[in-house]
Design a protein around this motif. Structure first.
Motif, PDB file in Angstrom:
ATOM      1  N   THR A   4      15.130  -3.342   5.488  1.00 43.18           N
ATOM      2  CA  THR A   4      13.915  -3.288   5.702  1.00 43.18           C
ATOM      3  C   THR A   4      13.020  -2.787   4.224  1.00 43.18           C
ATOM      4  N   LYS A   5      12.079  -3.632   3.884  1.00 37.06           N
ATOM      5  CA  LYS A   5      11.406  -3.042   2.624  1.00 37.06           C
ATOM      6  C   LYS A   5      10.020  -2.287   3.191  1.00 37.06           C
ATOM      7  N   TYR A   6      10.204  -1.052   3.162  1.00 36.16           N
ATOM      8  CA  TYR A   6       9.238  -0.194   3.426  1.00 36.16           C
ATOM      9  C   TYR A   6       8.039  -0.290   2.729  1.00 36.16           C
ATOM     10  N   LYS A   7       8.185  -0.309   1.421  1.00 31.97           N
ATOM     11  CA  LYS A   7       6.971  -0.671   0.419  1.00 31.97           C
ATOM     12  C   LYS A   7       6.127  -1.429   0.781  1.00 31.97           C
ATOM     13  N   LYS A   8       7.104  -2.746   1.050  1.00 29.51           N
ATOM     14  CA  LYS A   8       6.143  -3.947   1.192  1.00 29.51           C
ATOM     15  C   LYS A   8       5.361  -3.858   2.586  1.00 29.51           C
ATOM     16  N   TRP A   9       5.807  -3.381   3.780  1.00 22.49           N
ATOM     17  CA  TRP A   9       4.921  -3.233   4.950  1.00 22.49           C
ATOM     18  C   TRP A   9       4.112  -2.153   4.961  1.00 22.49           C
ATOM     19  N   SER A  10       4.293  -1.270   4.104  1.00 21.13           N
ATOM     20  CA  SER A  10       3.014  -0.138   4.003  1.00 21.13           C
ATOM     21  C   SER A  10       2.139  -1.007   3.102  1.00 21.13           C
ATOM     22  N   PHE A  11       2.369  -1.814   2.040  1.00 20.32           N
ATOM     23  CA  PHE A  11       1.095  -2.255   1.197  1.00 20.32           C
ATOM     24  C   PHE A  11       0.744  -3.438   2.120  1.00 20.32           C
ATOM     25  N   ARG A  12       1.117  -4.305   3.013  1.00 16.47           N
ATOM     26  CA  ARG A  12       0.707  -4.926   3.833  1.00 16.47           C
ATOM     27  C   ARG A  12      -0.236  -4.363   4.961  1.00 16.47           C
ATOM     28  N   LEU A  13       0.138  -3.133   5.342  1.00  9.50           N
ATOM     29  CA  LEU A  13      -0.834  -2.479   6.313  1.00  9.50           C
ATOM     30  C   LEU A  13      -1.931  -1.770   5.750  1.00  9.50           C
ATOM     31  N   LEU A  14      -1.644  -1.582   4.438  1.00  6.40           N
ATOM     32  CA  LEU A  14      -2.840  -1.089   3.550  1.00  6.40           C
ATOM     33  C   LEU A  14      -3.964  -1.966   3.514  1.00  6.40           C
ATOM     34  N   ILE A  15      -3.477  -3.431   3.384  1.00  7.52           N
ATOM     35  CA  ILE A  15      -4.365  -4.472   3.022  1.00  7.52           C
ATOM     36  C   ILE A  15      -5.186  -4.699   4.532  1.00  7.52           C
ATOM     37  N   TYR A  16      -4.551  -4.697   5.352  1.00  4.69           N
ATOM     38  CA  TYR A  16      -5.043  -4.907   6.759  1.00  4.69           C
ATOM     39  C   TYR A  16      -5.981  -3.590   7.182  1.00  4.69           C
ATOM     40  N   LEU A  17      -5.776  -2.511   6.688  1.00  2.32           N
ATOM     41  CA  LEU A  17      -6.456  -1.232   6.923  1.00  2.32           C
ATOM     42  C   LEU A  17      -7.909  -1.540   6.027  1.00  2.32           C
ATOM     43  N   ILE A  18      -7.804  -2.049   4.938  1.00  6.76           N
ATOM     44  CA  ILE A  18      -8.729  -2.311   4.041  1.00  6.76           C
ATOM     45  C   ILE A  18      -9.709  -3.380   4.660  1.00  6.76           C
ATOM     46  N   ILE A  19      -9.239  -4.319   5.148  1.00  6.01           N
ATOM     47  CA  ILE A  19     -10.047  -5.590   5.954  1.00  6.01           C
ATOM     48  C   ILE A  19     -10.661  -5.011   7.198  1.00  6.01           C
ATOM     49  N   ILE A  20      -9.876  -3.921   8.076  1.00  7.72           N
ATOM     50  CA  ILE A  20     -10.475  -3.729   9.062  1.00  7.72           C
ATOM     51  C   ILE A  20     -11.749  -2.642   8.822  1.00  7.72           C
ATOM     52  N   ASN A  21     -11.530  -1.631   7.860  1.00  6.10           N
ATOM     53  CA  ASN A  21     -12.748  -1.074   7.505  1.00  6.10           C
ATOM     54  C   ASN A  21     -13.911  -1.444   7.021  1.00  6.10           C
ATOM     55  N   ALA A  22     -13.631  -2.761   6.271  1.00  3.02           N
ATOM     56  CA  ALA A  22     -14.718  -3.636   5.826  1.00  3.02           C
ATOM     57  C   ALA A  22     -15.358  -4.234   6.949  1.00  3.02           C
ATOM     58  N   LEU A  23     -14.757  -4.700   7.867  1.00  2.00           N
ATOM     59  CA  LEU A  23     -15.125  -5.148   9.286  1.00  2.00           C
ATOM     60  C   LEU A  23     -15.999  -4.408  10.026  1.00  2.00           C
ATOM     61  N   VAL A  24     -15.518  -2.959  10.101  1.00  3.35           N
ATOM     62  CA  VAL A  24     -16.198  -2.211  10.712  1.00  3.35           C
ATOM     63  C   VAL A  24     -17.711  -1.708  10.020  1.00  3.35           C
ATOM     64  N   ILE A  57      -1.313   5.529  10.442  1.00  2.00           N
ATOM     65  CA  ILE A  57      -0.280   6.288  10.586  1.00  2.00           C
ATOM     66  C   ILE A  57       0.936   5.720  10.462  1.00  2.00           C
ATOM     67  N   VAL A  58       1.056   4.278  10.967  1.00  3.25           N
ATOM     68  CA  VAL A  58       2.378   3.693  10.557  1.00  3.25           C
ATOM     69  C   VAL A  58       2.640   3.392   9.316  1.00  3.25           C
ATOM     70  N   GLY A  59       1.367   3.141   8.276  1.00  3.51           N
ATOM     71  CA  GLY A  59       1.598   2.952   7.079  1.00  3.51           C
ATOM     72  C   GLY A  59       1.919   4.255   6.309  1.00  3.51           C
ATOM     73  N   ILE A  60       1.498   5.336   6.723  1.00  2.00           N
ATOM     74  CA  ILE A  60       1.903   6.591   6.130  1.00  2.00           C
ATOM     75  C   ILE A  60       3.346   6.696   6.310  1.00  2.00           C
ATOM     76  N   VAL A  61       3.872   6.644   7.514  1.00  2.00           N
ATOM     77  CA  VAL A  61       5.355   6.633   7.776  1.00  2.00           C
ATOM     78  C   VAL A  61       6.114   5.545   6.960  1.00  2.00           C
ATOM     79  N   PHE A  62       5.852   4.554   6.913  1.00  2.00           N
ATOM     80  CA  PHE A  62       6.429   3.459   5.805  1.00  2.00           C
ATOM     81  C   PHE A  62       6.341   4.097   4.542  1.00  2.00           C
ATOM     82  N   THR A  63       5.494   4.615   3.927  1.00  5.30           N
ATOM     83  CA  THR A  63       5.435   5.037   2.842  1.00  5.30           C
ATOM     84  C   THR A  63       6.493   6.268   2.582  1.00  5.30           C
ATOM     85  N   TYR A  75       3.797  -2.067  -7.845  1.00 10.09           N
ATOM     86  CA  TYR A  75       2.507  -1.910  -7.534  1.00 10.09           C
ATOM     87  C   TYR A  75       2.335  -1.766  -6.012  1.00 10.09           C
ATOM     88  N   GLN A  76       3.249  -2.351  -5.114  1.00 12.66           N
ATOM     89  CA  GLN A  76       3.024  -2.096  -3.971  1.00 12.66           C
ATOM     90  C   GLN A  76       3.209  -0.715  -3.512  1.00 12.66           C
TER      91      GLN A  76
END
Length: 96
Positions: A4-24, A57-63, A75-76
């Motif tokens: 499992t590439k944790y840094k890759k999933w952590s980066f993806r979740l960060l992008i999702y987090l940015i999108i959700i916060n922009a939507l809110v 929380i999941v992104g922090i754990v993956f990081t 960069y991820q």
């Protein structure tokens, strides 16, 4: 077995987090009391906030797992290490 590439999933979740916060932010800016249902708005914002907090929380754990497993730094990794503390501070500030 694939590793499992944790840094890759952590980066993806960060992008999702940015999108959700922009939507809110978009939903809050476009909310008008006279034209929209307040209860439905509060429910939607509550659900989005819950999903954003779980992703945080999941992104922090993956990081942390990426650091623990000594994955290569790119960069991820750097975006995750910088981005999650910012969102953690913003989340904690929003509680007060």
């Amino acid at each position: 077995m694939n590793e499992t590439k944790y840094k890759k999933w952590s980066f993806r979740l960060l992008i999702y987090l940015i999108i959700i916060n922009a939507l809110v932010a978009y939903l809050v800016m476009n909310f008008a009391i006279g034209f929209h249902d307040i209860e439905r708005f509060e429910q939607n914002i509550g659900i989005l906030s819950l999903v954003a907090n779980l992703i945080l929380i999941v992104g922090i754990v993956f990081t942390i797992l990426s650091i623990k497993n000594k994955e290569g730094k790119n960069y991820q990794f750097y975006f995750s290490v910088i981005g999650y503390p910012i969102f953690l501070v913003l989340t904690l500030l929003s509680l007060f």
